[in-house]
Scaffold this motif. Structure first.
Motif, PDB file in Angstrom:
ATOM      1  N   MET A   1       0.839  -1.193   0.000  1.00 62.51           N
ATOM      2  CA  MET A   1       0.000   0.000   0.000  1.00 62.51           C
ATOM      3  C   MET A   1       0.874   1.243   0.000  1.00 62.51           C
ATOM      4  SD  MET A   1      -2.865   1.223   2.800  1.00 62.51           S
ATOM      5  CE  MET A   1      -1.617   1.614   4.016  1.00 62.51           C
ATOM      6  N   SER A   2       0.507   2.179  -0.874  1.00 65.85           N
ATOM      7  CA  SER A   2       1.257   3.429  -0.940  1.00 65.85           C
ATOM      8  C   SER A   2       0.776   4.393   0.126  1.00 65.85           C
ATOM      9  CB  SER A   2       1.070   4.068  -2.333  1.00 65.85           C
ATOM     10  OG  SER A   2       1.579   5.375  -2.346  1.00 65.85           O
ATOM     11  N   ASP A   3       1.705   5.166   0.677  1.00 67.82           N
ATOM     12  CA  ASP A   3       1.301   6.216   1.616  1.00 67.82           C
ATOM     13  C   ASP A   3       1.589   7.586   1.031  1.00 67.82           C
ATOM     14  OD1 ASP A   3       4.206   5.975   3.842  1.00 67.82           O
ATOM     15  OD2 ASP A   3       4.015   6.280   1.681  1.00 67.82           O
ATOM     16  N   SER A   4       1.682   7.642  -0.305  1.00 69.47           N
ATOM     17  CA  SER A   4       2.064   8.895  -0.944  1.00 69.47           C
ATOM     18  C   SER A   4       1.019   9.356  -1.950  1.00 69.47           C
ATOM     19  CB  SER A   4       3.410   8.718  -1.664  1.00 69.47           C
ATOM     20  OG  SER A   4       3.332   7.668  -2.614  1.00 69.47           O
ATOM     21  N   SER A   5      -0.256   9.051  -1.715  1.00 69.07           N
ATOM     22  CA  SER A   5      -1.307   9.494  -2.611  1.00 69.07           C
ATOM     23  C   SER A   5      -1.310  11.016  -2.682  1.00 69.07           C
ATOM     24  CB  SER A   5      -2.669   8.999  -2.114  1.00 69.07           C
ATOM     25  OG  SER A   5      -3.702   9.615  -2.861  1.00 69.07           O
TER      26      SER A   5
ATOM     27  N   ASN B   1      -9.005   6.676 -11.518  1.00 66.43           N
ATOM     28  CA  ASN B   1      -7.896   7.452 -10.949  1.00 66.43           C
ATOM     29  C   ASN B   1      -7.073   7.987 -12.106  1.00 66.43           C
ATOM     30  OD1 ASN B   1      -6.153   8.588  -9.095  1.00 66.43           O
ATOM     31  ND2 ASN B   1      -4.922   6.733  -8.860  1.00 66.43           N
TER      32      ASN B   1
ATOM     33  N   ASP C   1      -5.453   0.211  -2.953  1.00 66.34           N
ATOM     34  CA  ASP C   1      -4.025  -0.077  -2.895  1.00 66.34           C
ATOM     35  C   ASP C   1      -3.406  -0.116  -4.288  1.00 66.34           C
ATOM     36  OD1 ASP C   1      -4.303  -0.205  -0.178  1.00 66.34           O
ATOM     37  OD2 ASP C   1      -4.068  -2.378  -0.030  1.00 66.34           O
ATOM     38  N   ARG C   2      -4.106  -0.752  -5.226  1.00 67.98           N
ATOM     39  CA  ARG C   2      -3.598  -0.838  -6.595  1.00 67.98           C
ATOM     40  C   ARG C   2      -3.473   0.540  -7.233  1.00 67.98           C
ATOM     41  NH1 ARG C   2      -7.871  -4.912  -8.785  1.00 67.98           N
ATOM     42  NH2 ARG C   2      -7.410  -3.855 -10.764  1.00 67.98           N
TER      43      ARG C   2
ATOM     44  N   GLY D   1      -2.758   3.180  -5.560  1.00 70.39           N
ATOM     45  CA  GLY D   1      -1.825   3.975  -4.778  1.00 70.39           C
ATOM     46  C   GLY D   1      -2.475   5.022  -3.907  1.00 70.39           C
TER      47      GLY D   1
ATOM     48  N   ALA E   1      -3.785   6.240  -0.420  1.00 67.58           N
ATOM     49  CA  ALA E   1      -3.543   5.969   0.994  1.00 67.58           C
ATOM     50  C   ALA E   1      -4.853   5.826   1.754  1.00 67.58           C
ATOM     51  CB  ALA E   1      -2.701   7.083   1.609  1.00 67.58           C
TER      52      ALA E   1
END
Length: 212
Positions: A1-5, A127, A199-200, A202, A204
């Motif tokens: 999981m990205s935390d940089s959305s 997105n 998650d896919r 990106g 958060a």
């Protein structure tokens, strides 16, 4: 999981308070992106001849997302991912949509009584130029229901606006002998599949605050 959305929230193109609550539970800030009456959103839910429940719910969800993307552009809103979902109930291959009136709700509930039906919830996320989609399928078995029990449930007003004329999170929970699959999917937004899509893409999640 990205935390940089790059986006502080997503748009939820749904009137369902249950879907908003489930997004809150996932910790996803969101704003509502609702259709106006002139958009005739209900027309998107027309079933095509010979269409399977699985194909139907995915097609309707894609159409709703197309409409939401166009709505977002018309309103010149701030950028952000857009999430749509649709739920349908099917008995065998018969699609049971939202009841038109009390008689329609009574007919649906009488058919579901004592039988197992399927609940299909499709989700789609736009997105930027990317689109992600997923489908949740669950099975629900109702106990036999007397006409009096059905009438009492309808009198409470809960069946209206819900596919199959019931809500799993309400009084109809007392009708359910068994279920398999996704409880949140039956409610209208499968949390596992939704988390996977976020998650896919990106996006958060995990910080529970609502912006709408």
């Amino acid at each position: 999981m990205s935390d940089s959305s790059p986006f502080p929230f997503i748009y939820l193109a749904s009137q369902s308070p249950r879907r908003a609550q489930l997004l809150d539970q996932l910790g996803v800030p969101h704003r509502l992106l609702l259709a106006t009456p002139d958009e005739d959103a209900e027309a998107l839910e027309t079933v095509q001849p010979g269409e399977s429940p699985r194909d139907y719910v995915q097609r309707v969800t894609a159409l709703k997302l197309d409409a939401a993307v166009a709505r977002h552009a018309r309103r010149s809103l701030a950028g952000g991912p857009i999430l749509c979902a649709d739920t349908t109930v099917a008995l065998d291959l018969d699609i049971l949509g939202k009841p038109q009136d009390a008689d329609d709700a009574r007919r649906m509930l009488a058919r579901l009584a004592g039988r197992t039906h399927s609940v299909f919830t499709a989700i789609a996320l736009q997105n930027g130029s990317q689109r992600h989609a997923a489908l949740s399928v669950s099975d629900v078995r109702f106990a036999p229901l007397s006409p009096a029990a059905i009438d009492a449930y309808i009198a409470g007003g809960e069946p209206f606006g819900k596919a199959g004329a019931y809500g799993v999170q309400g009084a109809a929970a007392a009708f359910i002998e068994h279920m398999s699959g996704s409880y949140s999917g039956i409610m209208g937004l499968p949390m596992f599949e939704t988390a996977q899509l976020l998650d896919r893409a990106g996006i958060a999640r995990g910080y529970a605050c609502k912006t709408s």
